[in-house]
Design a protein around this motif. Sequence first.
Motif, short mmCIF file in Angstrom:
data_model
loop_
_atom_site.label_atom_id
_atom_site.label_comp_id
_atom_site.label_asym_id
_atom_site.label_seq_id
_atom_site.Cartn_x
_atom_site.Cartn_y
_atom_site.Cartn_z
N MET A 12 -2.29 5.54 -14.65
CA MET A 12 -2.86 5.30 -13.33
C MET A 12 -3.68 4.02 -13.31
SD MET A 12 -1.70 7.57 -11.36
CE MET A 12 -2.73 7.24 -9.96
N THR A 13 -4.42 3.77 -14.38
CA THR A 13 -5.20 2.53 -14.46
C THR A 13 -4.28 1.31 -14.43
OG1 THR A 13 -6.93 3.64 -15.74
CG2 THR A 13 -6.87 1.23 -15.83
N LEU B 226 2.26 1.77 -3.39
CA LEU B 226 1.22 2.30 -4.28
C LEU B 226 1.04 3.79 -4.08
CD1 LEU B 226 -1.09 1.95 -6.30
CD2 LEU B 226 -2.57 1.33 -4.38
N ALA C 167 0.84 -1.21 0.00
CA ALA C 167 0.00 0.00 0.00
C ALA C 167 0.87 1.26 0.00
CB ALA C 167 -0.93 -0.01 1.21
N SER D 79 1.64 11.39 -10.26
CA SER D 79 0.73 12.54 -10.30
C SER D 79 1.51 13.85 -10.31
CB SER D 79 -0.23 12.50 -9.11
OG SER D 79 -1.01 11.34 -9.13
N VAL E 225 1.82 6.48 -6.98
CA VAL E 225 0.73 7.34 -7.47
C VAL E 225 1.07 8.81 -7.24
CG1 VAL E 225 -1.67 8.02 -7.07
CG2 VAL E 225 -1.08 5.61 -7.24
N LEU F 94 -1.27 1.16 -13.14
CA LEU F 94 -0.68 1.04 -11.81
C LEU F 94 -1.66 0.40 -10.82
CD1 LEU F 94 1.21 4.44 -11.36
CD2 LEU F 94 2.21 2.17 -11.52
N ILE F 95 -2.89 0.90 -10.82
CA ILE F 95 -3.88 0.39 -9.86
C ILE F 95 -4.18 -1.08 -10.13
CG2 ILE F 95 -6.28 0.60 -9.13
CD1 ILE F 95 -6.02 3.61 -9.57
N VAL F 96 -4.34 -1.43 -11.41
CA VAL F 96 -4.61 -2.83 -11.75
C VAL F 96 -3.42 -3.71 -11.35
CG1 VAL F 96 -4.94 -4.44 -13.67
CG2 VAL F 96 -6.23 -2.29 -13.61
N SER F 97 -2.20 -3.21 -11.57
CA SER F 97 -1.01 -3.99 -11.22
C SER F 97 -0.93 -4.23 -9.71
CB SER F 97 0.26 -3.27 -11.69
OG SER F 97 0.26 -3.11 -13.10
N PHE F 98 -1.16 -3.18 -8.93
CA PHE F 98 -1.11 -3.34 -7.48
C PHE F 98 -2.27 -4.21 -6.98
CE2 PHE F 98 1.89 0.17 -7.63
CZ PHE F 98 2.76 -0.17 -6.62
N ALA F 99 -3.43 -4.09 -7.63
CA ALA F 99 -4.56 -4.95 -7.25
C ALA F 99 -4.22 -6.42 -7.49
CB ALA F 99 -5.81 -4.55 -8.03
#
Length: 435
Positions: free
Chosen positions: A166-167, A15, A12, A23, A19, A169-174
Motif C-alpha cells: 500500500m505504501t 488509485l 484518482a 485490500s 487500493v 502504491l500511494i507513493v507511486s500515485f503521489a
Amino acid sequence: MIKNNAVLATVAFALVVTVTSVSYTFYQLYETNRAKHIDNIFSKHSLISQIYHTYLIKQISPPMFEANLALYDLNEIMEEEAYETIIREGKILKTDGTTDPYSSPSDFSEFPRIPLDSHPIITSMIEYRGKIFFWVESSRHSVLLEDQSSQAYSGVNLLSAYGTIMTILIVSFALIIYRLRPLRRLRKQIARFGEGDMGVRFRIAGSDEIALIANELDTTQNKIRSLIESRTLFLRNIMHELKTPIAKGRIAATMLSDEKQQVRFEGIFERLESLIGEFALIEEITSGNQHLEKKEYRLVDIIDGAVDSAMVDYDSVVCDVDTSIKMEVDYRLFVTAVKNLIDNAIKYSPDKKMEITVKGKEIFFINSGEPLKKPLSYYIEPFTKDHPTKDSFGLGLYIVDAILKEHNYVLAYERRGNRNCFILVPVKPSKRNHK
C-alpha cells in the motif's frame, strides 16, 4: 469540475480501484490463512477427545490423564474463576470440526444432553487473549485445556506485506500526480494566451513529455507573437502613410475650379478616410491587444451617442427603451456597434426610419424593408453587401459582430411580418473569461 480535471480524476479512480482490489485480495488471503491455521490446530481435537473418553470410562487414573495431556502440551485450567472467564469472554473458533465464527459461549447451552451411558464428547476450540484453549465436555463432566504449543493466528507477516504494498502504491500515485501538476499550470497559461495575454510564457525546465510539449508551445507562441507584431506594424504603417496623401489630396481638391470635380474628389477622399478608420477599428478588435475599459452606462446614453456618431436625424430613430436599463460595456466600441446597426437599418429602410426597443435582455433594431436574401452569417463576413453603394465597404456588420463578441453578445436576425429585426442576444460568458 470533473471535466476540467479528467486526468486527475482518472488517476484518482485508478488509485481507488487498485487500493480496493489489493485490500480485498489481502483480506481473502488473510481469511484463508487464518482458516488453515485454525484447522491445523483443531486437528488435535480427536486425540484430546480420545484421551478424555478414556479418562471418563475409568481406564486411566487422574494422574495418568494429566500426564497424557502434558505429553501434548495441554494444561488443564483448574481455577474456577479463570475457567468461567475464558468460557464467557473467549471466542469460539470451531466446534467438533464445524466452523462457527459467530458462536458465543452461550451457544453451548443449546447442545443436547446425551444419556449418561453413551458418553458423548463435544470439543470446542476457543481463542482468548492470543491463546488457544480446548473446551471438552460430556454429559457428566467438562474440562478446559490450554494448548501451550499453539498461538492464535496474528497475520503479522501478511499485514506487513500489505502495508508495504500500500505504501508503494500511494507513493507511486503521489509521484504520478506530482508529475502531472505542470499540466494544470500549462492549461491556465494556454487559457491566458487565448484571452490575448501575449506575455505569458510556456517554457518548463525538464526533458519529460510535458516539458517538451510546453517548450514547443513556447516556440510556437514566439512565432505567433512575431507574426502578430509584424501584421500590426504593417497595417499601422500603411494607415499612417495613407493619411498624408489623403490630406494633401483633400487640400488639392479644394483648389479645383470645377465644382463638380471638387465634390467628386472630396467624396473619394472621404471614403478613403472612412475605410482607414474601419480598418483601424478592425485591427484593434481582432489583434487581441486591446484592453476593454468596461463601465456601467445607461442604454439610452449609448444610443444617443450612436445617433450623434451616425449623424442621422433624431426623428429617424424611434427609441422605446427604459431609461433605467444599464449595461457594462466599453463605451467607445459599443457605441460604434450600435451606430453601425442604426446606420444599416436607416440606409436599407424605404422610409429611412428605424426603431430600437428592449424585450427582456435582448435589444431589437427594427426597420421595414425587404428581407435578407442570404443568411446573416453571410453579411457578417467582411466586404459583403447586397446593394453596392459608394458609402459602404461591407464592413459594418463584421465590425458589429466582432464588438459584440467582446461583450458576450451575439447578433441574430428575425423577419417579423414586413419588418427586419436585428437582435443583440446576451450569451453566458465562457469560464475562461472569468479566470
